[in-house]
Write an enzyme that holds these catalytic residues in place. Sequence first.
Site, PDB file in Angstrom:
ATOM      1  N   ASP A  17       0.862  -1.157   0.000  1.00  0.00           N
ATOM      2  CA  ASP A  17       0.000   0.000   0.000  1.00  0.00           C
ATOM      3  C   ASP A  17       0.912   1.224   0.000  1.00  0.00           C
ATOM      4  O   ASP A  17       2.056   1.161   0.439  1.00  0.00           O
ATOM      5  CB  ASP A  17      -0.948  -0.009   1.212  1.00  0.00           C
ATOM      6  CG  ASP A  17      -2.088   1.001   1.044  1.00  0.00           C
ATOM      7  OD1 ASP A  17      -2.948   1.079   1.926  1.00  0.00           O
ATOM      8  OD2 ASP A  17      -2.093   1.739   0.021  1.00  0.00           O
ATOM      9  N   ASP A  74      -7.838  -7.349   1.593  1.00  0.00           N
ATOM     10  CA  ASP A  74      -6.823  -7.394   2.660  1.00  0.00           C
ATOM     11  C   ASP A  74      -7.431  -6.801   3.924  1.00  0.00           C
ATOM     12  O   ASP A  74      -8.287  -5.911   3.830  1.00  0.00           O
ATOM     13  CB  ASP A  74      -5.582  -6.567   2.280  1.00  0.00           C
ATOM     14  CG  ASP A  74      -5.758  -5.101   2.694  1.00  0.00           C
ATOM     15  OD1 ASP A  74      -6.390  -4.363   1.915  1.00  0.00           O
ATOM     16  OD2 ASP A  74      -5.322  -4.737   3.801  1.00  0.00           O
ATOM     17  N   CYS A  76     -12.607 -27.126  12.189  1.00  0.00           N
ATOM     18  CA  CYS A  76     -11.413 -26.632  11.493  1.00  0.00           C
ATOM     19  C   CYS A  76     -10.366 -27.737  11.408  1.00  0.00           C
ATOM     20  O   CYS A  76     -10.132 -28.452  12.392  1.00  0.00           O
ATOM     21  CB  CYS A  76     -10.837 -25.428  12.249  1.00  0.00           C
ATOM     22  SG  CYS A  76      -9.369 -24.737  11.457  1.00  0.00           S
ATOM     23  N   CYS A  81      -7.137 -27.124  10.733  1.00  0.00           N
ATOM     24  CA  CYS A  81      -5.796 -26.522  10.755  1.00  0.00           C
ATOM     25  C   CYS A  81      -4.946 -27.197  11.826  1.00  0.00           C
ATOM     26  O   CYS A  81      -5.451 -27.860  12.739  1.00  0.00           O
ATOM     27  CB  CYS A  81      -5.879 -25.010  10.971  1.00  0.00           C
ATOM     28  SG  CYS A  81      -5.814 -24.432  12.675  1.00  0.00           S
ATOM     29  N   CYS A 120      -5.889 -26.459  15.487  1.00  0.00           N
ATOM     30  CA  CYS A 120      -7.108 -27.122  15.975  1.00  0.00           C
ATOM     31  C   CYS A 120      -6.914 -28.626  16.121  1.00  0.00           C
ATOM     32  O   CYS A 120      -7.626 -29.275  16.893  1.00  0.00           O
ATOM     33  CB  CYS A 120      -8.265 -26.814  15.034  1.00  0.00           C
ATOM     34  SG  CYS A 120      -8.732 -25.088  15.108  1.00  0.00           S
ATOM     35  N   HIS A 155      -4.470 -19.800  13.286  1.00  0.00           N
ATOM     36  CA  HIS A 155      -5.826 -20.322  13.044  1.00  0.00           C
ATOM     37  C   HIS A 155      -6.681 -19.299  12.292  1.00  0.00           C
ATOM     38  O   HIS A 155      -7.388 -19.636  11.337  1.00  0.00           O
ATOM     39  CB  HIS A 155      -6.517 -20.689  14.360  1.00  0.00           C
ATOM     40  CG  HIS A 155      -8.001 -20.875  14.189  1.00  0.00           C
ATOM     41  ND1 HIS A 155      -8.565 -22.035  13.689  1.00  0.00           N
ATOM     42  CD2 HIS A 155      -9.029 -20.009  14.406  1.00  0.00           C
ATOM     43  CE1 HIS A 155      -9.883 -21.892  13.608  1.00  0.00           C
ATOM     44  NE2 HIS A 155     -10.195 -20.666  14.032  1.00  0.00           N
TER      45      HIS A 155
END
Length: 375
Positions: free
Chosen positions: A95, A269, A307, A309, A312, A338
């Site tokens: 940015d 974003d 989840c 991931c 988790c 996470h």
Amino acid sequence: MTVPVRYELLHRCKDTAARRGRVHTPHGVIETPVFMPVGTQATVKTMAPWELSELGAKIILSNTYHLHLRPGEDIVKRGGGLHGFMNWSGAVLTDSGGFQVFSLSELRKITDEGVAFRSHIDGSPRFFSPESVMGIENALGADIIMQLDECPPYPASREYLRTSLDRTLAWAKRCKQAHARPDEQALFGIVQGGEHLDLRREAAEALVDLDLPGYAIGGLSVGEPKPLMYEVLAYTTPFLPADKPRYLMGVGSPDDLFEGVERGVDMFDCVLPTRIARNGTIFTSKGKLVLKNARYREDFSPIDEDCDCRVCKTFTRAYIRHLLKAEEVLGIRLTSYHNIHFLLDLMEKMRKSIEENRFLAFKREFYNSYGYTGQ
Ligand SMILES: COC(=O)c1ccc(CCNc2nc3cc4nc(N)[nH]c(=O)c4cc3[nH]2)cc1
Ligand SMILES: [Zn+2]
């Protein structure tokens, strides 16, 4: 001239303006719609680059304002540009700093020439012009660079929005003129105009005339009511070329991601997932959850049972709550990991639903499970 960034449209949703595509960059292909984790100071806070790769992130953001002030673009450049400096092999977007100047620094003064401000770090007087910002972004070496613009406050008078838009459009031209490496770094224009649809149309058409490789929609997610953001989006995206990426800046939360995708946005974003993670709030398929709450003290279940991931599958709510309460650094690393996984996984599911012409069904299913009462 070769363009460093090319959009490939793969599939259009039958019922909405949602679209499935790819953004080809010098540092890999980005499947869209995509959420880009924010790494303001050349790091997505608490995450190592190999963890971001493990999560499947393909592009991250960094900030011209922050990196100019510290460590300075010269050091980043000598460190191999942002990719070499942080040893990130994926794509990077920077940015331009206009928004950060207005949200962080004191004593700023905006004129047609540029914006004068004081560093929020040491108070030193600084000045950003389209030309100087292009020099910084060229040195940082991101694959996608944003023009210097003014993100007007919300609300703002039509008169202020008019003057500000004229400035942002003039700055877009000056950025294009000053951009030293258009074959290697794609300069995106930023559509402003506040809540005025006629100004939004004028801004989009003027930027499209510059034939830039991609376009962002700015001036949103600045405190305006969500219905207003959605209305501005729905009106603006059709004026942007279908064969270029569309990037909604500063968004965001799961509902805003759905609503943005539905209105034709490809890239997003937001600091939200990583910022709320650092105060122990996590996304789950059934809504947000504040892990520090006493109710999780003896809860030995995963933070999100739906989840898959690594966090988790490895830790319990009781353990991560303990880490957060004890201010153990591992705690915010796990919640950040996470939350980034949650949003990257959500975008992957959205991409699949668009391919299978069931985007709206997936949206309804997610809203019901998450607890959104929205449309
Ligand atoms: C816990 O969550 C949070 O702390 C948190 C903080 C900020 C946002 C919103 C960020 N919104 C936003 N970022 C933005 C960045 C922008 N950059 C440029 N150059 N021009 C813009 O016109 C612009 C607009 C934005 N709007 C959302 C969430
Ligand atoms: Zn998880």
